[in-house]
Design an enzyme around this catalytic site. Structure first.
Site, PDB file in Angstrom:
ATOM      1  CE1 TYR A  33     -68.395  88.314   8.983  1.00 44.78           C
ATOM      2  CE2 TYR A  33     -70.231  88.252  10.536  1.00 44.78           C
ATOM      3  CZ  TYR A  33     -69.137  88.911   9.984  1.00 44.78           C
ATOM      4  OH  TYR A  33     -68.810  90.160  10.434  1.00 44.78           O
ATOM      5  CE  LYS A 148     -72.180  90.162   8.303  1.00 42.03           C
ATOM      6  NZ  LYS A 148     -71.514  91.133   9.172  1.00 42.03           N
ATOM      7  CD  GLU A 181     -67.521  99.167   7.347  1.00 39.31           C
ATOM      8  OE1 GLU A 181     -68.739  98.947   7.381  1.00 39.31           O
ATOM      9  OE2 GLU A 181     -66.720  98.491   6.689  1.00 39.31           O
ATOM     10  CG  LEU A 206     -70.955  94.701   5.443  1.00 36.13           C
ATOM     11  CD1 LEU A 206     -70.348  93.612   4.555  1.00 36.13           C
ATOM     12  CD2 LEU A 206     -71.269  94.137   6.815  1.00 36.13           C
TER      13      LEU A 206
HETATM   14  C1  LIG Z   1     -67.708  96.060   9.243  1.00 31.50           C
HETATM   15  C2  LIG Z   1     -69.171  96.106   9.453  1.00 31.50           C
HETATM   16  N1  LIG Z   1     -69.861  97.196   9.079  1.00 31.50           N
HETATM   17  C3  LIG Z   1     -71.183  97.306   9.258  1.00 31.50           C
HETATM   18  C4  LIG Z   1     -71.904  96.285   9.876  1.00 31.50           C
HETATM   19  C5  LIG Z   1     -73.383  96.430  10.083  1.00 31.50           C
HETATM   20  O1  LIG Z   1     -74.083  95.598   9.195  1.00 31.50           O
HETATM   21  P1  LIG Z   1     -75.538  95.064   9.524  1.00 31.50           P
HETATM   22  O2  LIG Z   1     -76.399  96.266   9.702  1.00 31.50           O
HETATM   23  O3  LIG Z   1     -75.908  94.259   8.337  1.00 31.50           O
HETATM   24  O4  LIG Z   1     -75.427  94.256  10.777  1.00 31.50           O
HETATM   25  C6  LIG Z   1     -71.237  95.117  10.268  1.00 31.50           C
HETATM   26  C7  LIG Z   1     -71.966  94.023  10.895  1.00 31.50           C
HETATM   27  O5  LIG Z   1     -71.431  93.012  11.256  1.00 31.50           O
HETATM   28  C8  LIG Z   1     -69.841  95.021  10.056  1.00 31.50           C
HETATM   29  O6  LIG Z   1     -69.147  93.943  10.425  1.00 31.50           O
END
Ligand SMILES: Cc1ncc(COP(=O)(O)O)c(C=O)c1O
Length: 294
Positions: A33, A148, A181, A206
């Protein structure tokens, strides 16, 4: 307010939108997603989001359900129908519909694409003024967190643990004591000597698009940046901490496991970066070069 969803080629009233019971996304979480922010009617960092989608799909050997150009048009059409100027578009692609069997279906079904939109909620001023609370939890996820994937059970359990502790986010901690994270955000600290630290890209996290953009903005401002893992102890001793994501932007963390970070107030650098990010969204978004890990 009109609200349509896009499901496998059709725009359908949100309340009537359905997927097949044998959609592999539903049965196996065999899908990926993206969440893309919409600001002033424009998709923020659209290209890096689509690059990351390509990385996720490619890692799972799922094909694009349509061309990238066609997907962009469908996203815009959905935003137009739903009158979204501030909010998000959610898109999910699963391997498709096939009789339940773990291995990839030999029938090679067409990947299933679902898209929805949401209007942004008003920013929570109190949260910004006070900063957010975070807790730390063991990282119990798999070894391909760079994908993701819609398989988010550890993330939702972690977020629920945070909610039950009255916190906004849970920072996941690897066996070696380093913070990977948040459950839906990337984690950052500012050291006592004003270095901005966030974990380097690998399969352990991610590649957040907001992380990427904020790194670019911090670089332009000449801030000292270290992309490396940091420990929970370092975070406790940090001057500031904050998180980044598509929906939270840059959000200061003022307590970690109930103890104040720095002076327990939103840090000056965190707030500066938040302002930079808001200004970046206001400007015509120029996509920074995507740096995705394999
Ligand atoms: C596990 C994880 N880390 C980091 C992020 C932050 O990513 P982004 O800045 O692309 O929203 C997300 C966003 O959904 C996430 O699910």
């Amino acid at each position: 307010m009109p609200r349509d969803a896009y499901v496998n080629g059709r725009f359908i009233p949100h309340g009537q939108a359905q997927v097949h019971v044998e959609d592999r996304g539903y049965q196996f979480a065999d899908g990926v997603y993206e969440v893309i922010a919409v600001h002033a009617g424009k998709l923020v960092d659209e290209e890096p989001h689509l690059d990351r989608l390509d990385h996720s799909l490619g890692s799972l050997k799922i094909g694009w359900p349509m061309s990238r150009a066609a997907l962009k048009l469908k996203m815009r059409e959905l935003l137009r129908r739903n009158l979204v100027r501030e909010g998000i578009v959610y898109l999910q692609i699963s391997r498709g519909v096939a009789p339940r069997d773990h291995a990839f279906p030999k029938s090679k079904p067409r990947p299933a694409l679902v898209m929805t939109t949401r209007h942004a909620r008003a920013p929570n001023r109190a949260l910004l003024d006070k900063g957010a609370a975070a807790i730390t939890i063991p990282d119990i996820r798999w070894q391909r967190c760079d994908i993701k994937s819609v398989s988010l059970l550890p993330n939702i359990l972690g977020k629920q643990q945070a909610a039950e502790a009255g916190a906004y986010e849970a920072w996941q901690v690897a066996a070696d004591g380093t913070v990977t994270e948040g459950t839906s955000t990337n984690a950052w600290i500012v050291t006592k000597d004003d270095k901005l630290v966030t974990r380097s890209l690998s399969h352990a996290i991610l590649s957040g698009i907001t992380r990427l953009t904020v790194l670019g903005l911090a670089g332009e401002e000449g801030l000292k940046i270290e992309e490396r893992p940091f420990t929970v102890d370092e975070a406790r001793a940090a001057r500031e901490a904050f998180l980044t994501s598509t929906t939270s932007f840059v959000l200061p963390i003022t307590t970690l496991d109930g103890k104040p970070v720095g002076d327990g107030k939103p840090g000056a650098l965190s707030m500066r970066l938040r302002d930079f990010y808001l200004r970046y969204m206001d400007a015509e978004p120029a996509a920074p070069e995507a740096r995705l890990s394999n």
